[in-house]
Design a protein around this motif. Sequence first.
Motif, mmCIF file in Angstrom:
data_model
loop_
_atom_site.group_PDB
_atom_site.id
_atom_site.type_symbol
_atom_site.label_atom_id
_atom_site.label_comp_id
_atom_site.label_asym_id
_atom_site.label_seq_id
_atom_site.Cartn_x
_atom_site.Cartn_y
_atom_site.Cartn_z
ATOM 1 N N ALA A 1 21.671 -29.119 -53.114
ATOM 2 C CA ALA A 1 22.593 -27.985 -53.076
ATOM 3 C C ALA A 1 23.745 -28.269 -52.121
ATOM 4 N N GLU A 2 23.424 -28.785 -50.944
ATOM 5 C CA GLU A 2 24.450 -29.028 -49.936
ATOM 6 C C GLU A 2 25.381 -30.161 -50.341
ATOM 7 N N GLU A 3 24.838 -31.202 -50.972
ATOM 8 C CA GLU A 3 25.667 -32.335 -51.383
ATOM 9 C C GLU A 3 26.320 -32.111 -52.742
ATOM 10 N N GLY A 4 25.697 -31.264 -53.555
ATOM 11 C CA GLY A 4 26.193 -31.055 -54.914
ATOM 12 C C GLY A 4 27.383 -30.131 -54.994
ATOM 13 N N ARG A 5 27.464 -29.135 -54.115
ATOM 14 C CA ARG A 5 28.609 -28.217 -54.178
ATOM 15 C C ARG A 5 29.936 -28.938 -53.922
ATOM 16 N N PRO A 6 30.034 -29.816 -52.923
ATOM 17 C CA PRO A 6 31.292 -30.570 -52.783
ATOM 18 C C PRO A 6 31.601 -31.468 -53.981
ATOM 19 N N VAL A 7 30.566 -31.898 -54.713
ATOM 20 C CA VAL A 7 30.789 -32.716 -55.902
ATOM 21 C C VAL A 7 31.603 -31.938 -56.934
ATOM 22 N N VAL A 8 31.325 -30.636 -57.064
ATOM 23 C CA VAL A 8 32.082 -29.803 -57.997
ATOM 24 C C VAL A 8 33.551 -29.756 -57.574
ATOM 25 N N VAL A 9 33.791 -29.682 -56.275
ATOM 26 C CA VAL A 9 35.160 -29.701 -55.751
ATOM 27 C C VAL A 9 35.856 -31.008 -56.158
ATOM 28 N N VAL A 10 35.132 -32.127 -56.027
ATOM 29 C CA VAL A 10 35.707 -33.433 -56.385
ATOM 30 C C VAL A 10 35.986 -33.513 -57.884
ATOM 31 N N VAL A 11 35.087 -32.970 -58.699
ATOM 32 C CA VAL A 11 35.306 -32.971 -60.152
ATOM 33 C C VAL A 11 36.630 -32.288 -60.486
ATOM 34 N N LEU A 12 36.857 -31.109 -59.919
ATOM 35 C CA LEU A 12 38.094 -30.374 -60.199
ATOM 36 C C LEU A 12 39.308 -31.127 -59.666
ATOM 37 N N GLY A 13 39.161 -31.721 -58.479
ATOM 38 C CA GLY A 13 40.279 -32.457 -57.906
ATOM 39 C C GLY A 13 40.638 -33.692 -58.706
ATOM 40 N N GLY B 1 24.814 -19.029 -51.026
ATOM 41 C CA GLY B 1 23.481 -18.571 -51.400
ATOM 42 C C GLY B 1 22.522 -18.649 -50.241
ATOM 43 N N ASP B 2 21.461 -17.866 -50.315
ATOM 44 C CA ASP B 2 20.468 -17.861 -49.273
ATOM 45 C C ASP B 2 19.580 -19.092 -49.355
ATOM 46 N N LYS B 3 19.032 -19.496 -48.209
ATOM 47 C CA LYS B 3 18.125 -20.620 -48.137
ATOM 48 C C LYS B 3 16.730 -20.112 -47.810
ATOM 49 N N LEU B 4 15.760 -20.511 -48.588
ATOM 50 C CA LEU B 4 14.398 -20.088 -48.339
ATOM 51 C C LEU B 4 13.844 -20.822 -47.138
ATOM 52 N N PRO B 5 13.041 -20.147 -46.282
ATOM 53 C CA PRO B 5 12.453 -20.850 -45.155
ATOM 54 C C PRO B 5 11.437 -21.870 -45.646
ATOM 55 N N THR B 6 11.360 -22.972 -44.931
ATOM 56 C CA THR B 6 10.398 -24.016 -45.283
ATOM 57 C C THR B 6 9.494 -24.288 -44.106
#
Length: 335
Positions: free
Chosen positions: A254-266, A328-333
């Motif tokens: 989730a943390e690494e994938g969201r910036p990937v979407v930014v790169v796709v659009l860019g 989004g919320d993060k579930l405790p682990t």
Amino acid sequence: MDIDLFVAAHRAEWDRLAELVRRGGSVRGAEADEMVRLYQRTATHLSIVRTELPDPALIGRLSTLVARARSAITGTHSPAWREIGLFFSRRLPAALYLGWRWWVPTGLLFIGVTALIALWIAGDPQVQASIYAPDEIREMTKPGGEFENYYSSKPAASFAAGVWTNNAWVAAACLMLGVLLGLPVIYMLWMNAVNVGIGGGLMMSVGRGDVFLGLITPHGLLELTAVFVAGGIGLKLGWTVIDPRGRTRPQALAEEGRPVVVVVLGLACVLGISGVIEAFVTPSGLPTWARIGIGVVAELAFLAYVFIIGRRAAHAGETGDVDAKYAGDKLPTAA
């Protein structure tokens, strides 16, 4: 119910809520939770006052406080132009910069492999014959042949749209399929290296390597850089699956994938620019030095965007991720 007693009983809560609202964006952690609780309690107090203690002054005070608290908690609407500005001035360049340790080596390796393939093909007639028949090679590589005519085979606008669509899909696939341990990314980079190497090798075999470079360089510098970025960041995402670095894999992705979407659009925008160059500059009647110069300027502008603007944004704490309130919320682990 006595209004004075009611005010005396709850004034401290209202004052505390007003203080937290005034501090706005600096409220974090436990204080943010406290602000939410006080907002809910104050909203209840407002409802009670309206039904049982209809005091206009108190209703006005609490209504204003509740409205301000709601705005502080939910956030105000950001104009679309501001979000677009933040995307191009901070999020995109930071995401590109933070991935350079992956995509720069990817690009160097791609160039090395492509050069080796081209030299191998150019120096071995048997390899050439295994790719195309001699007549086909002559038709492809002769002056005014298929290789040169490719860039003017369609109207420029249509050609640019087709090139942009194809390249954008390739870049998006490299980025998104990186999650599969990076294996599809390696395959796509290999196939692109082979295709470029074949074209270069065949043109070199007839002594027209300079023509090949003159045609591919104007748009190829920026286009291939975009491919390197997509491939490198896709491989970075694949490595995250292998080594989430102390995070759960879903959290890491989730943390690494969201910036990937930014790169796709860019990269869609970057490839749009390279597509325009390929359609309007590469086949133009401009001298070779002028066409290559345009490509070099576009490439240098992109690199400056990444390593100057992106570096500055990254050092300011930007990661290319969405705002925390949208993440989004993060579930405790378990520890």
